[in-house]
Design an enzyme around this catalytic site. Sequence first.
Site, mmCIF file in Angstrom:
data_model
loop_
_atom_site.group_PDB
_atom_site.id
_atom_site.type_symbol
_atom_site.label_atom_id
_atom_site.label_comp_id
_atom_site.label_asym_id
_atom_site.label_seq_id
_atom_site.Cartn_x
_atom_site.Cartn_y
_atom_site.Cartn_z
ATOM 1 N N ARG A 177 13.875 -8.591 46.623
ATOM 2 C CA ARG A 177 12.526 -8.037 46.262
ATOM 3 C C ARG A 177 12.657 -6.534 46.508
ATOM 4 N NH1 ARG A 177 13.058 -12.040 44.521
ATOM 5 N NH2 ARG A 177 11.658 -14.021 44.755
ATOM 6 N N SER A 227 2.821 -14.547 44.970
ATOM 7 C CA SER A 227 3.155 -15.012 46.658
ATOM 8 C C SER A 227 3.062 -13.742 47.429
ATOM 9 C CB SER A 227 4.649 -15.048 46.378
ATOM 10 O OG SER A 227 5.390 -15.483 47.522
ATOM 11 N N GLU A 297 5.073 -9.138 50.402
ATOM 12 C CA GLU A 297 5.777 -9.089 49.157
ATOM 13 C C GLU A 297 4.911 -8.143 48.147
ATOM 14 O OE1 GLU A 297 7.065 -11.776 45.553
ATOM 15 O OE2 GLU A 297 8.032 -12.474 47.464
#
Length: 310
Positions: A177, A227, A297
Amino acid sequence: MNKMKVYQDLMRIVQDGGRVKHDDMLSAYTFTKTGGEADVLVLPESYAEVQRIVRYTAAEGIPMTVLGNGSNVIVRDGGIRGVVINLTRLDAIHLDGHHIIAQSGAAIIDVSRFALKHGLTGMEFACGIPGSVGGALYMNAGAYGGETADVLDHAVAVDSSGQLLQLNHSDLRLGYRNSAISRNGYIALEGTFALTPRHMPEIKAEMDRLTRLRRMKQPLEFPSCGSVFKRPPGYFAGKLIQDCGLQGTRIGGVEVSRKHAGFMVNVDHGTATDYINLIRHVQKTVKAKFNVDLETEVKIIGESGEVQDR
């Protein structure tokens, strides 16, 4: 900052007043349907325009924020000061042999469908990711065992001085990420994906399977930012949240999804403040029960509270 002067300057830079807006509500540009006003919003249609905007804001000392398709971002209710660049007009996708070249404003889902159309495999994992190509490059987006790093060959970006950069796979330093683009504050403009020929029915079968999984497991019926948390080492964020009994927990109009605990959904005119307060509550609860720190995230940007006179 003299907002109207910046607005007028940017209209000259892009030579199309319809692509420059002031005091525009960013809730119209985010998947959560939340977010306050942007002082000035500009939608460039070429790399040269992006470069000129970057150089202008740098020279004038004006804060600049980049917004893709708003799928993995929460814009605070106070909005964003300075200039917001929205890249959704840069959305071209084309084929070069077994490579797909896609601009940053294109939806990564559309790239996966383009790959299917041309009998190329490797992008199936992206068939349910709601983000843009730029977002995928920025955060090395992934799902169902695949990620951008698996197929990305090289990228084009702009640095803080407005210089155009050609970044190969090793330059991008793609991690979980994150990427050199996010770490260095670059603006992603284009990605080239190296794929492999495969029979179209086989590609479609895999995409159909992943789409079914997504529909079964994810709360697609409500606005969300996808998410919310990164996967903590040795754990799954959704499982930790579920084991804390937090599914269905609601603050204001935002709720921890009853379908998938890793998602937060806007069920009743929720605000960015509702999202942020619920995120903090979940983090605090998981820390207290499992001594695990959940890192977001989703990217949270902008100013809290009401917009002040400026």
